[in-house]
Design a protein around this motif. Structure first.
Motif: not given
Length: 227
Positions: A121, A125-126
């Protein structure tokens, strides 16, 4: 002082080397199982280290290194990938000797699965932050391999040793990031720090130690089977 990073490396490894000859744990007898894994793991992490340095993920303060470099990396940084794993495997072996209790297989598998899921996750997201992306993708891959391919039965002991290793981790990385010897580019990480230590450092260290302990257990088991 130009010897600062070198002295930190020496301090990291001093007591594990001296205490390796204690007759109760006799860690020195296990050295032969450590070197192959440290070489393999060290090469992988040094590869990333070179790329991180080239792409400005971090840099090194010339005031605190002796100035001898290989592929852009200070000698002290290369030594770091030997001294830290050695010291942490020493902690792992000592705990195995003195503490017979360990996390159950189900608990350790659950922790590993949750860490792998959380890593995925964070990665999604990064993805544009190099240090974050590499750290959590590498950790997720290692955990999934240990869980489903190699079916490692030592993860319960590892997590206990990792928690203990956080004590020297905060001392060593705290010095490196507060002096600072190593300077981080927060555009390439989450920008969240524990004191002066980037959040990713905890999990980069976990991935490094998982690989080293994994190889240590593999070579130790191979020796027993061959005997």
């Amino acid at each position: 002082m130009k010897y600062t990073y070198l002295l930190i490396n020496i301090a990291t490894i001093f007591f594990p080397v001296v205490l390796s000859f204690d007759k109760r744990v006799a860690f020195a007898k296990s050295w032969k199982f450590i070197w192959p894994g440290m070489a393999i793991t060290g090469l992988l992490f040094l590869f990333w280290d070179v790329l991180f340095t080239i792409h400005g993920v971090w840099s090194f303060n010339d005031k605190y290194i002796i100035g001898l470099k290989f592929f852009g990396l200070p000698l002290e940084e290369i030594l770091f990938f030997l001294t830290v794993p050695f010291a942490c495997i020493f902690i792992y072996v000592c705990l195995n000797h003195y503490v017979k209790w360990q996390l159950s297989r189900d608990v350790s598998r659950s922790i590993s699965g949750l860490l792998a899921l959380a890593s995925a996750f964070i990665l999604m997201d990064n993805f544009n932050k190099l240090y974050t992306a590499v750290t959590f993708s590498l950790l997720a891959i290692i955990l999934l391999l240990l869980l489903f391919v190699f079916k490692a039965n030592w993860l319960g002991r590892f997590y206990m040793a990792f928690l203990v290793s956080l004590i020297p981790f905060y001392l060593v990385n705290g010095l490196l990031t507060s002096i600072p010897v190593v300077l981080y580019n927060d555009n390439q990480n989450l920008g969240f720090r524990v004191g002066t230590i980037p959040f990713e450092d905890h999990f980069y260290s976990m991935a490094l130690l998982l690989m080293n302990v994994g190889f240590f257990e593999y070579f130790k088991k191979s020796k027993k089977l061959a005997a």
